[in-house]
Design a protein around this motif. Structure first.
Motif, PDB file in Angstrom:
ATOM      1  N   SER A  46      43.982  27.656  33.503  1.00 36.07           N
ATOM      2  CA  SER A  46      44.947  27.890  34.090  1.00 36.07           C
ATOM      3  C   SER A  46      46.152  29.194  34.867  1.00 36.07           C
ATOM      4  O   SER A  46      45.346  30.281  34.253  1.00 36.07           O
ATOM      5  N   ARG A  47      46.852  29.033  36.099  1.00 37.56           N
ATOM      6  CA  ARG A  47      46.601  30.254  36.744  1.00 37.56           C
ATOM      7  C   ARG A  47      47.905  30.986  35.452  1.00 37.56           C
ATOM      8  O   ARG A  47      48.808  30.560  34.960  1.00 37.56           O
ATOM      9  N   GLN A  97      45.658  35.714  41.204  1.00 37.20           N
ATOM     10  CA  GLN A  97      44.848  34.933  41.034  1.00 37.20           C
ATOM     11  C   GLN A  97      43.894  35.574  39.590  1.00 37.20           C
ATOM     12  O   GLN A  97      43.200  37.018  39.837  1.00 37.20           O
ATOM     13  N   TRP A 136      37.507  30.158  37.894  1.00 32.80           N
ATOM     14  CA  TRP A 136      37.569  31.456  39.209  1.00 32.80           C
ATOM     15  C   TRP A 136      36.376  30.731  39.871  1.00 32.80           C
ATOM     16  O   TRP A 136      37.141  30.997  41.744  1.00 32.80           O
ATOM     17  N   HIS A 164      37.479  28.021  42.196  1.00 30.77           N
ATOM     18  CA  HIS A 164      38.902  28.654  43.530  1.00 30.77           C
ATOM     19  C   HIS A 164      39.007  29.493  44.323  1.00 30.77           C
ATOM     20  O   HIS A 164      40.282  30.403  44.958  1.00 30.77           O
ATOM     21  N   TRP A 170      43.132  34.311  36.382  1.00 26.77           N
ATOM     22  CA  TRP A 170      43.203  32.479  35.166  1.00 26.77           C
ATOM     23  C   TRP A 170      43.352  32.807  33.500  1.00 26.77           C
ATOM     24  O   TRP A 170      42.869  34.231  33.374  1.00 26.77           O
ATOM     25  N   GLU A 197      51.054  31.327  46.370  1.00 25.32           N
ATOM     26  CA  GLU A 197      51.354  30.717  44.506  1.00 25.32           C
ATOM     27  C   GLU A 197      50.695  32.269  43.293  1.00 25.32           C
ATOM     28  O   GLU A 197      51.117  31.400  42.367  1.00 25.32           O
TER      29      GLU A 197
END
Length: 347
Positions: free
Chosen positions: A5-6, A51, A106, A109, A53, A48
Protein backbone atom coordinates in the motif's frame (compact mmCIF):
# COMPACT_ATOMS: atom_id res chain seq x y z
CA UNK A 1 2.01 -12.76 0.29
CA UNK A 2 2.84 -9.28 1.56
CA UNK A 3 0.27 -6.51 1.50
CA UNK A 4 1.43 -3.48 -0.51
CA UNK A 5 0.00 0.00 0.00
CA UNK A 6 1.00 3.67 -0.20
CA UNK A 7 3.34 5.12 2.40
CA UNK A 8 1.81 7.00 5.32
CA UNK A 9 3.55 9.16 7.96
CA UNK A 10 3.19 6.27 10.44
CA UNK A 11 5.49 4.20 8.22
CA UNK A 12 8.48 6.52 8.60
CA UNK A 13 10.02 4.85 11.67
CA UNK A 14 9.66 1.22 10.50
CA UNK A 15 10.88 2.14 7.00
CA UNK A 16 13.91 3.92 8.50
CA UNK A 17 14.65 0.87 10.62
CA UNK A 18 14.43 -1.36 7.54
CA UNK A 19 16.81 0.96 5.68
CA UNK A 20 19.38 0.55 8.47
CA UNK A 21 19.03 -3.23 8.32
CA UNK A 22 19.46 -3.41 4.56
CA UNK A 23 22.06 -0.69 3.87
CA UNK A 24 23.79 -0.07 7.19
CA UNK A 25 23.93 2.79 9.68
CA UNK A 26 26.16 5.12 7.62
CA UNK A 27 23.92 4.88 4.55
CA UNK A 28 20.87 5.42 6.76
CA UNK A 29 22.38 8.64 8.13
CA UNK A 30 22.94 9.94 4.61
CA UNK A 31 19.42 8.94 3.61
CA UNK A 32 17.94 10.81 6.56
CA UNK A 33 19.71 14.00 5.45
CA UNK A 34 18.03 14.02 2.04
CA UNK A 35 14.77 12.14 2.73
CA UNK A 36 12.50 15.10 3.52
CA UNK A 37 13.81 17.10 0.55
CA UNK A 38 13.60 14.17 -1.83
CA UNK A 39 10.18 12.79 -0.91
CA UNK A 40 8.20 15.56 0.79
CA UNK A 41 9.30 18.78 -0.95
CA UNK A 42 9.25 17.64 -4.57
CA UNK A 43 6.85 20.06 -6.36
CA UNK A 44 5.45 17.13 -8.40
CA UNK A 45 4.22 15.13 -5.40
CA UNK A 46 0.53 14.25 -5.93
CA UNK A 47 -2.14 15.30 -3.37
CA UNK A 48 -2.22 11.80 -1.86
CA UNK A 49 1.40 12.13 -0.78
CA UNK A 50 4.83 10.71 -1.70
CA UNK A 51 4.95 8.02 -4.37
CA UNK A 52 6.34 5.40 -2.03
CA UNK A 53 4.97 1.88 -1.79
CA UNK A 54 5.44 -0.19 1.37
CA UNK A 55 5.19 -3.98 1.72
CA UNK A 56 3.82 -5.27 5.02
CA UNK A 57 3.40 -8.66 6.60
CA UNK A 58 1.03 -8.06 9.46
CA UNK A 59 2.37 -5.01 11.27
CA UNK A 60 5.94 -5.50 10.03
CA UNK A 61 7.37 -3.52 7.12
CA UNK A 62 9.40 -5.93 4.96
CA UNK A 63 9.90 -3.86 1.80
CA UNK A 64 9.70 -0.44 0.22
CA UNK A 65 9.89 1.14 -3.22
CA UNK A 66 10.37 4.91 -3.18
CA UNK A 67 10.08 6.89 -6.41
CA UNK A 68 10.54 10.46 -7.62
CA UNK A 69 7.49 11.89 -9.44
CA UNK A 70 8.05 14.12 -12.47
CA UNK A 71 6.02 15.67 -15.25
CA UNK A 72 7.11 13.95 -18.45
CA UNK A 73 6.66 15.11 -22.02
CA UNK A 74 6.04 12.16 -24.34
CA UNK A 75 5.53 12.87 -28.03
CA UNK A 76 4.21 16.36 -27.35
CA UNK A 77 1.86 15.30 -24.54
CA UNK A 78 2.51 15.71 -20.83
CA UNK A 79 1.90 12.90 -18.36
CA UNK A 80 2.79 12.01 -14.77
CA UNK A 81 5.78 9.71 -14.48
CA UNK A 82 8.21 8.73 -11.76
CA UNK A 83 11.79 7.58 -11.41
CA UNK A 84 12.25 4.35 -9.47
CA UNK A 85 14.86 5.01 -6.81
CA UNK A 86 15.14 3.39 -3.39
CA UNK A 87 14.02 -0.25 -3.40
CA UNK A 88 14.73 -2.46 -0.43
CA UNK A 89 13.54 -5.79 0.91
CA UNK A 90 14.21 -7.29 4.34
CA UNK A 91 17.14 -9.76 4.19
CA UNK A 92 14.97 -12.74 5.16
CA UNK A 93 12.45 -11.93 2.41
CA UNK A 94 14.87 -11.40 -0.47
CA UNK A 95 14.75 -13.61 -3.59
CA UNK A 96 11.11 -14.47 -2.90
CA UNK A 97 9.42 -12.24 -5.49
CA UNK A 98 8.68 -9.30 -3.19
CA UNK A 99 10.82 -6.91 -5.23
CA UNK A 100 8.91 -7.85 -8.37
CA UNK A 101 5.62 -7.32 -6.55
CA UNK A 102 6.72 -3.81 -5.54
CA UNK A 103 7.87 -3.03 -9.11
CA UNK A 104 4.58 -4.14 -10.60
CA UNK A 105 2.57 -2.09 -8.11
CA UNK A 106 4.61 1.02 -8.93
CA UNK A 107 4.23 0.48 -12.67
CA UNK A 108 0.46 0.10 -12.37
CA UNK A 109 0.05 3.45 -10.64
CA UNK A 110 2.08 5.85 -12.80
CA UNK A 111 1.75 7.23 -16.31
CA UNK A 112 5.39 6.43 -17.08
CA UNK A 113 7.83 4.23 -15.16
CA UNK A 114 11.46 5.35 -15.41
CA UNK A 115 14.75 3.90 -14.19
CA UNK A 116 18.27 5.32 -14.42
CA UNK A 117 21.56 3.86 -13.24
CA UNK A 118 19.97 0.49 -12.61
CA UNK A 119 21.57 -2.07 -10.34
CA UNK A 120 22.24 -5.47 -11.87
CA UNK A 121 19.29 -7.00 -10.01
CA UNK A 122 16.92 -4.21 -11.10
CA UNK A 123 18.10 -4.50 -14.70
CA UNK A 124 17.44 -8.26 -14.68
CA UNK A 125 13.99 -7.66 -13.24
CA UNK A 126 13.12 -5.13 -15.94
CA UNK A 127 14.16 -7.70 -18.53
CA UNK A 128 12.03 -10.34 -16.84
CA UNK A 129 9.06 -7.97 -16.99
CA UNK A 130 9.73 -7.47 -20.74
CA UNK A 131 10.37 -3.75 -20.51
CA UNK A 132 11.82 -2.07 -23.63
CA UNK A 133 15.61 -2.40 -23.69
CA UNK A 134 16.99 1.14 -24.06
CA UNK A 135 20.58 0.48 -23.02
CA UNK A 136 22.81 2.98 -21.23
CA UNK A 137 22.76 6.76 -21.54
CA UNK A 138 25.97 7.64 -23.44
CA UNK A 139 28.81 9.06 -21.36
CA UNK A 140 31.15 11.73 -22.76
CA UNK A 141 34.42 12.88 -21.25
CA UNK A 142 36.76 15.77 -22.02
CA UNK A 143 40.35 15.41 -20.76
CA UNK A 144 41.94 18.57 -19.37
CA UNK A 145 45.23 17.46 -17.78
CA UNK A 146 47.81 14.69 -18.08
CA UNK A 147 46.05 12.94 -15.18
CA UNK A 148 42.76 12.67 -17.08
CA UNK A 149 43.41 9.20 -18.52
CA UNK A 150 44.63 7.55 -15.32
CA UNK A 151 42.74 4.56 -14.00
CA UNK A 152 42.51 3.60 -10.29
CA UNK A 153 43.01 -0.10 -11.12
CA UNK A 154 46.25 0.49 -13.06
CA UNK A 155 49.70 0.54 -11.36
CA UNK A 156 51.14 4.03 -10.96
CA UNK A 157 54.06 3.44 -13.38
CA UNK A 158 51.55 2.52 -16.11
CA UNK A 159 49.45 5.60 -15.31
CA UNK A 160 52.52 7.84 -15.54
CA UNK A 161 53.51 6.33 -18.88
CA UNK A 162 49.99 6.84 -20.30
CA UNK A 163 50.00 10.43 -19.01
CA UNK A 164 53.31 11.22 -20.71
CA UNK A 165 52.34 9.65 -24.03
CA UNK A 166 48.93 11.33 -24.24
CA UNK A 167 49.90 14.78 -22.93
CA UNK A 168 50.37 16.44 -26.37
CA UNK A 169 46.98 15.13 -27.47
CA UNK A 170 45.30 16.32 -24.25
CA UNK A 171 46.78 19.80 -24.67
CA UNK A 172 45.26 20.09 -28.14
CA UNK A 173 41.82 18.88 -27.02
CA UNK A 174 41.77 21.01 -23.86
CA UNK A 175 42.88 24.30 -25.40
CA UNK A 176 40.80 27.28 -24.31
CA UNK A 177 38.29 28.79 -26.73
CA UNK A 178 36.63 32.24 -26.53
CA UNK A 179 33.03 32.41 -25.36
CA UNK A 180 30.56 33.22 -28.14
CA UNK A 181 27.63 34.33 -25.98
CA UNK A 182 26.79 35.94 -22.63
CA UNK A 183 27.01 33.50 -19.72
CA UNK A 184 26.10 34.53 -16.18
CA UNK A 185 25.73 32.70 -12.85
CA UNK A 186 22.21 31.89 -11.62
CA UNK A 187 21.13 32.00 -7.97
CA UNK A 188 17.41 31.56 -8.50
CA UNK A 189 15.15 30.12 -11.18
CA UNK A 190 12.50 32.66 -12.20
CA UNK A 191 9.52 32.48 -14.55
CA UNK A 192 11.80 32.92 -17.55
CA UNK A 193 13.08 29.38 -17.01
CA UNK A 194 9.53 28.04 -17.20
CA UNK A 195 9.03 30.09 -20.37
CA UNK A 196 12.26 28.62 -21.78
CA UNK A 197 10.99 25.10 -21.13
CA UNK A 198 7.60 25.85 -22.68
CA UNK A 199 9.38 27.17 -25.77
CA UNK A 200 11.72 24.20 -26.15
CA UNK A 201 9.66 21.24 -24.93
CA UNK A 202 8.43 20.48 -28.44
CA UNK A 203 12.04 19.78 -29.50
CA UNK A 204 12.05 16.50 -27.55
CA UNK A 205 10.21 13.21 -27.95
CA UNK A 206 10.76 12.42 -24.25
CA UNK A 207 12.00 14.77 -21.51
CA UNK A 208 11.26 15.69 -17.91
CA UNK A 209 9.48 19.04 -17.57
CA UNK A 210 12.18 21.49 -16.49
CA UNK A 211 10.16 24.42 -15.13
CA UNK A 212 11.25 26.89 -12.47
CA UNK A 213 9.68 25.01 -9.55
CA UNK A 214 11.32 21.73 -10.51
CA UNK A 215 14.74 23.31 -11.17
CA UNK A 216 14.67 25.19 -7.85
CA UNK A 217 13.87 22.02 -5.93
CA UNK A 218 16.32 19.85 -7.86
CA UNK A 219 19.38 22.09 -7.97
CA UNK A 220 19.09 24.88 -5.39
CA UNK A 221 17.43 23.19 -2.41
CA UNK A 222 19.18 19.80 -1.94
CA UNK A 223 20.71 19.60 1.55
CA UNK A 224 23.38 17.08 0.55
CA UNK A 225 24.76 18.38 -2.78
CA UNK A 226 25.81 21.85 -3.94
CA UNK A 227 25.47 22.82 -7.60
CA UNK A 228 26.54 25.77 -9.71
CA UNK A 229 24.16 27.07 -12.38
CA UNK A 230 24.78 29.43 -15.31
CA UNK A 231 22.41 30.94 -17.85
CA UNK A 232 22.94 31.49 -21.56
CA UNK A 233 21.62 34.92 -22.54
CA UNK A 234 21.38 37.06 -25.66
CA UNK A 235 20.19 40.64 -25.37
CA UNK A 236 18.94 39.93 -21.87
CA UNK A 237 16.76 37.00 -23.01
CA UNK A 238 17.30 33.50 -21.62
CA UNK A 239 18.32 30.90 -24.19
CA UNK A 240 19.61 28.05 -22.03
CA UNK A 241 21.31 26.96 -18.83
CA UNK A 242 23.82 24.46 -17.45
CA UNK A 243 24.13 22.82 -14.02
CA UNK A 244 27.48 21.48 -12.83
CA UNK A 245 29.60 20.62 -9.82
CA UNK A 246 33.15 19.52 -9.01
CA UNK A 247 33.90 16.20 -7.29
CA UNK A 248 36.95 14.33 -6.08
CA UNK A 249 37.35 10.80 -7.44
CA UNK A 250 40.14 8.20 -7.18
CA UNK A 251 43.15 9.43 -9.17
CA UNK A 252 41.80 12.89 -9.78
CA UNK A 253 39.25 15.69 -9.74
CA UNK A 254 36.24 15.72 -12.08
CA UNK A 255 33.78 18.41 -13.13
CA UNK A 256 30.32 16.98 -13.81
CA UNK A 257 27.96 18.61 -16.29
CA UNK A 258 24.84 17.41 -14.48
CA UNK A 259 22.07 18.97 -16.56
CA UNK A 260 21.59 21.48 -19.37
CA UNK A 261 18.92 22.84 -21.65
CA UNK A 262 19.21 24.75 -24.90
CA UNK A 263 17.61 24.57 -28.32
CA UNK A 264 19.11 21.46 -29.99
CA UNK A 265 19.69 23.59 -33.10
CA UNK A 266 21.57 26.25 -31.13
CA UNK A 267 25.09 24.85 -31.58
CA UNK A 268 26.70 28.20 -30.79
CA UNK A 269 24.77 28.46 -27.52
CA UNK A 270 25.63 24.97 -26.33
CA UNK A 271 29.29 25.50 -27.21
CA UNK A 272 29.23 28.72 -25.17
CA UNK A 273 27.92 26.83 -22.14
CA UNK A 274 30.58 24.15 -22.63
CA UNK A 275 33.24 26.84 -22.98
CA UNK A 276 32.20 28.33 -19.63
CA UNK A 277 32.38 24.87 -18.09
CA UNK A 278 35.94 24.45 -19.44
CA UNK A 279 36.99 27.63 -17.64
CA UNK A 280 35.32 26.62 -14.39
CA UNK A 281 36.90 23.15 -14.51
CA UNK A 282 40.37 24.58 -15.09
CA UNK A 283 39.90 27.09 -12.27
CA UNK A 284 39.51 24.24 -9.76
CA UNK A 285 42.20 22.10 -11.44
CA UNK A 286 39.84 19.37 -12.65
CA UNK A 287 41.45 16.63 -14.69
CA UNK A 288 38.40 16.02 -16.85
CA UNK A 289 34.79 16.97 -17.49
CA UNK A 290 32.14 14.26 -17.65
CA UNK A 291 28.55 14.37 -18.83
CA UNK A 292 25.76 12.05 -19.97
CA UNK A 293 23.48 12.84 -22.90
CA UNK A 294 20.97 10.69 -24.77
CA UNK A 295 19.97 13.30 -27.36
CA UNK A 296 21.88 12.76 -30.62
CA UNK A 297 22.06 16.45 -31.53
CA UNK A 298 23.48 17.43 -28.18
CA UNK A 299 26.03 14.61 -28.30
CA UNK A 300 27.20 15.71 -31.73
CA UNK A 301 27.93 19.25 -30.51
CA UNK A 302 29.56 17.97 -27.31
CA UNK A 303 31.91 15.74 -29.30
CA UNK A 304 32.84 18.70 -31.50
CA UNK A 305 33.86 20.51 -28.30
CA UNK A 306 36.61 18.01 -27.45
CA UNK A 307 34.63 15.28 -25.67
CA UNK A 308 34.97 11.56 -26.35
CA UNK A 309 32.30 8.96 -25.85
CA UNK A 310 33.37 6.29 -23.36
CA UNK A 311 31.75 3.20 -21.92
CA UNK A 312 28.66 4.06 -19.88
CA UNK A 313 27.26 2.06 -16.98
CA UNK A 314 24.23 4.33 -16.47
CA UNK A 315 21.53 1.95 -17.71
CA UNK A 316 18.22 3.53 -18.68
CA UNK A 317 14.76 1.95 -18.64
CA UNK A 318 11.39 3.47 -19.49
CA UNK A 319 7.85 2.21 -19.94
CA UNK A 320 5.16 4.62 -21.09
CA UNK A 321 1.72 3.69 -19.75
CA UNK A 322 -0.54 6.75 -20.07
CA UNK A 323 0.30 7.65 -23.68
CA UNK A 324 -0.08 5.15 -26.49
CA UNK A 325 3.25 4.61 -28.24
CA UNK A 326 4.45 1.95 -30.66
CA UNK A 327 7.30 -0.43 -29.92
CA UNK A 328 9.23 1.52 -32.55
CA UNK A 329 9.05 4.56 -30.29
CA UNK A 330 11.57 2.97 -27.92
CA UNK A 331 13.99 2.15 -30.75
CA UNK A 332 14.55 5.77 -31.77
CA UNK A 333 15.77 7.76 -28.77
CA UNK A 334 17.75 10.38 -30.66
CA UNK A 335 15.32 13.13 -29.57
CA UNK A 336 15.05 11.97 -25.95
CA UNK A 337 16.66 14.42 -23.52
CA UNK A 338 18.01 12.43 -20.56
CA UNK A 339 20.95 13.65 -18.42
CA UNK A 340 22.78 12.70 -15.25
CA UNK A 341 20.56 15.02 -13.20
CA UNK A 342 17.23 13.51 -14.21
CA UNK A 343 16.99 10.85 -11.49
CA UNK A 344 19.07 10.46 -8.32
CA UNK A 345 22.39 9.35 -9.82
CA UNK A 346 24.18 12.49 -8.67
CA UNK A 347 23.67 12.13 -4.94
Amino acid sequence: MADISRFTPDDLKPVSALYRRVFGVDAADGNRLRWEWQYLRNPNIPPEGPQIWVAREGSTVVGQYATMPVRLVVGGRETVGSWGMDVMVAPERQRQGLGEQLFRTWDQHVGASLGLGLSESSYRLFQKLHWPNLGPVPCLVKPLTRRALRRPNWPMPINRLISAVTLPFVRIVARARPLSAEIEPVHQFGDQFTALWDRLSGCFDVAVRRDAAYLTWKYLEPPHVRYSVVALKRGGDLHGYAVYRHVREPRGRVTLLVDFLVDPDDEVGLKALLGWLDREARAVDSDKIRTFALHEGFRRVIRRSGYFQVKSTMEFAAKINAVSVSQDFYQHTGRWHITLGDSDQDR
